[in-house]
Design a protein around this motif. Sequence first.
Motif, PDB file in Angstrom:
ATOM      1  N   UNK A  51       0.818  -1.214   0.000  1.00  5.26           N
ATOM      2  CA  UNK A  51       0.000   0.000   0.000  1.00  5.26           C
ATOM      3  C   UNK A  51       0.855   1.269   0.000  1.00  5.26           C
ATOM      4  N   UNK A  52       2.155   1.118  -0.226  1.00  6.06           N
ATOM      5  CA  UNK A  52       3.052   2.280  -0.283  1.00  6.06           C
ATOM      6  C   UNK A  52       3.569   2.412  -1.709  1.00  6.06           C
ATOM      7  N   UNK A  53       3.421   3.594  -2.272  1.00  5.69           N
ATOM      8  CA  UNK A  53       3.880   3.851  -3.630  1.00  5.69           C
ATOM      9  C   UNK A  53       5.107   4.765  -3.601  1.00  5.69           C
ATOM     10  N   UNK A  54       6.090   4.429  -4.441  1.00  9.32           N
ATOM     11  CA  UNK A  54       7.270   5.274  -4.596  1.00  9.32           C
ATOM     12  C   UNK A  54       8.155   5.322  -3.370  1.00  9.32           C
ATOM     13  N   UNK A  55       8.242   4.216  -2.632  1.00  9.12           N
ATOM     14  CA  UNK A  55       9.046   4.201  -1.411  1.00  9.12           C
ATOM     15  C   UNK A  55      10.522   4.373  -1.749  1.00  9.12           C
ATOM     16  N   UNK A  56      11.145   5.375  -1.152  1.00 14.21           N
ATOM     17  CA  UNK A  56      12.555   5.650  -1.404  1.00 14.21           C
ATOM     18  C   UNK A  56      13.157   6.359  -0.199  1.00 14.21           C
ATOM     19  N   UNK A  57      14.471   6.280  -0.083  1.00 14.53           N
ATOM     20  CA  UNK A  57      15.143   6.943   1.032  1.00 14.53           C
ATOM     21  C   UNK A  57      15.117   8.451   0.828  1.00 14.53           C
ATOM     22  N   UNK A  58      14.659   9.144   1.854  1.00 16.98           N
ATOM     23  CA  UNK A  58      14.602  10.607   1.834  1.00 16.98           C
ATOM     24  C   UNK A  58      15.801  11.215   2.546  1.00 16.98           C
ATOM     25  N   UNK A  59      16.119  10.673   3.716  1.00 18.18           N
ATOM     26  CA  UNK A  59      17.258  11.141   4.512  1.00 18.18           C
ATOM     27  C   UNK A  59      18.079   9.920   4.901  1.00 18.18           C
ATOM     28  N   UNK A  60      19.231   9.709   4.265  1.00 18.77           N
ATOM     29  CA  UNK A  60      19.985   8.474   4.521  1.00 18.77           C
ATOM     30  C   UNK A  60      20.721   8.459   5.853  1.00 18.77           C
ATOM     31  N   UNK A  61      21.076   9.622   6.363  1.00 21.61           N
ATOM     32  CA  UNK A  61      21.901   9.675   7.569  1.00 21.61           C
ATOM     33  C   UNK A  61      21.285  10.605   8.606  1.00 21.61           C
ATOM     34  N   UNK A  80       0.983   6.825   0.684  1.00 22.23           N
ATOM     35  CA  UNK A  80       0.022   5.815   1.128  1.00 22.23           C
ATOM     36  C   UNK A  80      -1.363   6.288   0.699  1.00 22.23           C
ATOM     37  N   UNK A  81      -1.805   5.788  -0.439  1.00 21.96           N
ATOM     38  CA  UNK A  81      -3.098   6.197  -1.003  1.00 21.96           C
ATOM     39  C   UNK A  81      -3.217   7.722  -1.037  1.00 21.96           C
ATOM     40  N   UNK A  82      -2.151   8.356  -1.493  1.00 17.53           N
ATOM     41  CA  UNK A  82      -2.139   9.802  -1.650  1.00 17.53           C
ATOM     42  C   UNK A  82      -1.576  10.575  -0.485  1.00 17.53           C
ATOM     43  N   UNK A  83      -1.457   9.942   0.679  1.00 17.84           N
ATOM     44  CA  UNK A  83      -0.911  10.632   1.851  1.00 17.84           C
ATOM     45  C   UNK A  83       0.612  10.573   1.804  1.00 17.84           C
ATOM     46  N   UNK A  84       1.246  11.686   2.184  1.00 21.03           N
ATOM     47  CA  UNK A  84       2.706  11.772   2.180  1.00 21.03           C
ATOM     48  C   UNK A  84       3.242  11.279   3.522  1.00 21.03           C
ATOM     49  N   UNK A  85       3.970  10.174   3.483  1.00 21.53           N
ATOM     50  CA  UNK A  85       4.412   9.525   4.717  1.00 21.53           C
ATOM     51  C   UNK A  85       5.929   9.389   4.759  1.00 21.53           C
ATOM     52  N   UNK A  86       6.487   9.619   5.940  1.00 19.57           N
ATOM     53  CA  UNK A  86       7.900   9.380   6.205  1.00 19.57           C
ATOM     54  C   UNK A  86       8.002   8.229   7.206  1.00 19.57           C
ATOM     55  N   UNK A  87       8.942   7.332   6.959  1.00 23.25           N
ATOM     56  CA  UNK A  87       9.111   6.143   7.790  1.00 23.25           C
ATOM     57  C   UNK A  87      10.527   6.135   8.363  1.00 23.25           C
ATOM     58  N   UNK A  88      10.629   6.096   9.687  1.00 24.43           N
ATOM     59  CA  UNK A  88      11.932   6.141  10.349  1.00 24.43           C
ATOM     60  C   UNK A  88      12.419   4.721  10.613  1.00 24.43           C
ATOM     61  N   UNK A  89      13.618   4.428  10.097  1.00 23.23           N
ATOM     62  CA  UNK A  89      14.214   3.101  10.241  1.00 23.23           C
ATOM     63  C   UNK A  89      15.524   3.209  11.019  1.00 23.23           C
ATOM     64  N   UNK A  90      15.530   2.813  12.293  1.00 27.64           N
ATOM     65  CA  UNK A  90      16.781   2.834  13.058  1.00 27.64           C
ATOM     66  C   UNK A  90      17.650   1.623  12.728  1.00 27.64           C
ATOM     67  N   UNK A  91      18.951   1.862  12.654  1.00 30.40           N
ATOM     68  CA  UNK A  91      19.909   0.777  12.422  1.00 30.40           C
ATOM     69  C   UNK A  91      20.655   0.522  13.729  1.00 30.40           C
ATOM     70  N   UNK A  92      20.111  -0.348  14.531  1.00 31.00           N
ATOM     71  CA  UNK A  92      20.744  -0.656  15.809  1.00 31.00           C
ATOM     72  C   UNK A  92      20.481  -2.106  16.152  1.00 31.00           C
TER      73      UNK A  92
END
Length: 306
Positions: A51-61, A80-92
């Motif tokens: 359900x996510x379109x165009x998922x790409x890294x916005x801020x790598x660091x 997400x169905x037209x909504x602008x979403x940011x997803x935070x992925x911690x690397x730990x």
Amino acid sequence: MYIVQIAPECAPVAKVGGLGDVVFGLSRELEIRGNEVHIILPKYDCMRYDHIWGLQISTPDLWVPWYNGAVHCSVWFGFVHGRKCFFIEPHSQDNFFSRGHYYGFSDDVSRFAFFSKAALEFLLKDNRRPDIIHCHDWQTGLVPVLLYEQYAHAGLHAQRVCYTIHNFKHQGLTGEYVLWATGLTNISQYFNFDRLRDNFNHGAVNLMKGGIVYSNFVTTVSPTHAQEARFTDQGSGLNHTLEVHHGKFGGVLNGIDYDVWNPEVDPHIPARYGLDTLDQKYANKDALRDRLWLRKEFKPVSYTHL
């Protein structure tokens, strides 16, 4: 107006209950009314990525302060169905959001305390300055605390916070370690009854209480429920806090998205119906009875959860 939703859920990508529906539907309605709306979520490994379109890294660091160090994160962007979403992925090594489930872990408080800190760090470092930050439930109760005590001095000083409580029963009770983890190291300043100390468990920090105390306005799911939370046991021990802050507390009746919850176009029911075809509704009841192996009788189907 520029509005940022910071939430643990958003339907349909990350949905456990009604909170996810509210975040998506409210964001959509705010956009229809001419506002710019962004949603910040954890990047769970169990999300509905279809359900996510165009998922790409916005801020790598993105480096998020945590205890005496910092955690490296990537921030992803997608629609997400037209909504602008940011997803935070911690690397730990804690794997905060890579566990196959949204909730139910012994360190849930740490997971969402980190998310709250990371969301504000992202707004600061990515030079995003919303007019309103809208937070939801105990998982983001630390956002207004951290905003006022830390990030206002770093550049996020003009933002105002609306804090919505969907469920008073889950409040994010924890030990004072969460204050150390997020940099609120002047423990005596925050661990008192006027701020984050729980009203009944005097050895616990209450994240939801912190959200109430530090937000500019606090809402719940209806005006009636707001009164219940203040004056009955529906407040789950936060009655006194709500009374102290009653001038900034109110209820906003939850609505529904008619484009989603519309039986005339709903793809998930066997028979669609409208005002002129209400008889078709009984076909859905029959289908439910067949699915549950119930007798076909002309009476309501009820469900009790124990």
